[in-house]
Enzyme design. Structure first.
Site, PDB file in Angstrom:
ATOM      1  N   HIS A 255      -2.999  22.426 -18.562  1.00  0.00           N
ATOM      2  CA  HIS A 255      -4.027  21.391 -18.389  1.00  0.00           C
ATOM      3  C   HIS A 255      -3.542  20.302 -17.435  1.00  0.00           C
ATOM      4  O   HIS A 255      -4.303  19.831 -16.574  1.00  0.00           O
ATOM      5  CB  HIS A 255      -4.375  20.761 -19.740  1.00  0.00           C
ATOM      6  CG  HIS A 255      -5.214  21.618 -20.626  1.00  0.00           C
ATOM      7  ND1 HIS A 255      -6.167  22.487 -20.148  1.00  0.00           N
ATOM      8  CD2 HIS A 255      -5.261  21.730 -21.992  1.00  0.00           C
ATOM      9  CE1 HIS A 255      -6.755  23.104 -21.159  1.00  0.00           C
ATOM     10  NE2 HIS A 255      -6.223  22.660 -22.283  1.00  0.00           N
TER      11      HIS A 255
ATOM     12  N   HIS B  54       0.468  25.433 -23.000  1.00  0.00           N
ATOM     13  CA  HIS B  54      -0.987  25.260 -22.930  1.00  0.00           C
ATOM     14  C   HIS B  54      -1.342  23.894 -22.349  1.00  0.00           C
ATOM     15  O   HIS B  54      -2.142  23.783 -21.409  1.00  0.00           O
ATOM     16  CB  HIS B  54      -1.577  25.415 -24.334  1.00  0.00           C
ATOM     17  CG  HIS B  54      -3.064  25.273 -24.396  1.00  0.00           C
ATOM     18  ND1 HIS B  54      -3.905  26.331 -24.666  1.00  0.00           N
ATOM     19  CD2 HIS B  54      -3.883  24.200 -24.222  1.00  0.00           C
ATOM     20  CE1 HIS B  54      -5.156  25.912 -24.655  1.00  0.00           C
ATOM     21  NE2 HIS B  54      -5.165  24.612 -24.398  1.00  0.00           N
ATOM     22  N   GLU B  55      -0.751  22.854 -22.901  1.00  0.00           N
ATOM     23  CA  GLU B  55      -1.076  21.502 -22.444  1.00  0.00           C
ATOM     24  C   GLU B  55      -0.537  21.235 -21.036  1.00  0.00           C
ATOM     25  O   GLU B  55      -1.135  20.470 -20.272  1.00  0.00           O
ATOM     26  CB  GLU B  55      -0.537  20.468 -23.434  1.00  0.00           C
ATOM     27  CG  GLU B  55      -1.012  20.636 -24.878  1.00  0.00           C
ATOM     28  CD  GLU B  55      -2.526  20.706 -25.019  1.00  0.00           C
ATOM     29  OE1 GLU B  55      -3.246  20.175 -24.137  1.00  0.00           O
ATOM     30  OE2 GLU B  55      -2.995  21.297 -26.012  1.00  0.00           O
TER      31      GLU B  55
END
Length: 237
Positions: free
Chosen positions: A140, A136-137
């Site tokens: 980003h 997820h990160e």
């Protein structure tokens, strides 16, 4: 990374009105657990118990997080794929800027363009949860390098990268929702999970007025951002 904390020692005061009893010995821990199970501990007491537990287990939690992080960086297909694509954009994410820390807020992790990725060691349930959080990160991070995301003032940017991160990381796959979060739906489950998490993320930003505002922003960018699976050819898992 201001919500991650160094080691400290919980209070040793007596039992409070919350029902929580400070102390690290086994007998005190069982008394607290019994108070929770029998409904004698308030929500405030449960939070005190959680914080004390996290402080007590900090070293072990961080060590486990770091070991699993290093393993995933070397062997996880999705983490290696994202790492390679971030490297192609002249970025670098590795053990030197993916930090395992005890967090004081209830979240799994975070990304900061200046510092890297924070993994909340005390919130990680298992290696699969850590892998989803890292992915997820890292989405980003990819978006920051590829699309020049304005993290401060542009809610549409924030909504788009959150949609993509929730969709592509694996955290919204059916098994994760079904067994971990008690979401029992079989149709449109993935989309609803992504939308729900994106709205929550946008709602938490200073520039967002309320939940209706967050929903509006997410809806405005939904079609284009949900369909955009870069750097994957399709939703990986």
């Amino acid at each position: 990374m201001s919500d991650s904390q160094p080691c400290s020692t919980p209070s040793t005061r007596g039992k409070s009105d919350s029902g929580y009893i400070p102390g690290d010995d086994t007998w005190t821990q069982w008394r607290n657990i019994f108070a929770i199970l029998t409904g004698q501990m308030t929500d405030e007491g449960k939070e005190q118990f959680r914080i004390a537990r996290d402080i007590r287990n900090e070293a072990a939690d961080c060590k486990r997080c770091e070991d699993q992080r290093d393993y995933l960086l070397q062997y996880s297909p999705i983490i290696r794929f994202l790492s390679d694509n971030i490297r192609q954009l002249r970025g670098d994410l590795s053990s030197h800027n993916i930090y395992c820390r005890r967090c004081t807020s209830r979240k799994a992790g975070g990304f900061d363009p200046e510092y890297g990725i924070l993994l909340c060691a005390n919130e990680m349930k298992d290696q699969g949860h850590l892998e989803d959080t890292m992915a997820h990160e890292m989405v980003h991070a990819y978006d920051h390098l590829r699309f020049k995301v304005d993290w401060t003032d542009n809610l549409r940017h924030a909504a788009c990268t959150e949609i993509r991160a929730s969709s592509l990381s694996g955290e919204c796959r059916w098994a994760r929702e079904f067994f971990r979060r008690g979401q029992w739906k079989f149709t449109q489950q993935h989309q609803e999970c992504v939308r729900r998490r994106a709205i929550l993320s946008v709602r938490a930003r200073p520039g967002c007025k309320d939940e209706a505002h967050a929903e509006k922003v997410v809806n405005e960018v939904w079609d284009s951002c949900f369909r955009d699976t870069r750097p994957f050819d399709e939703i990986y898992r």
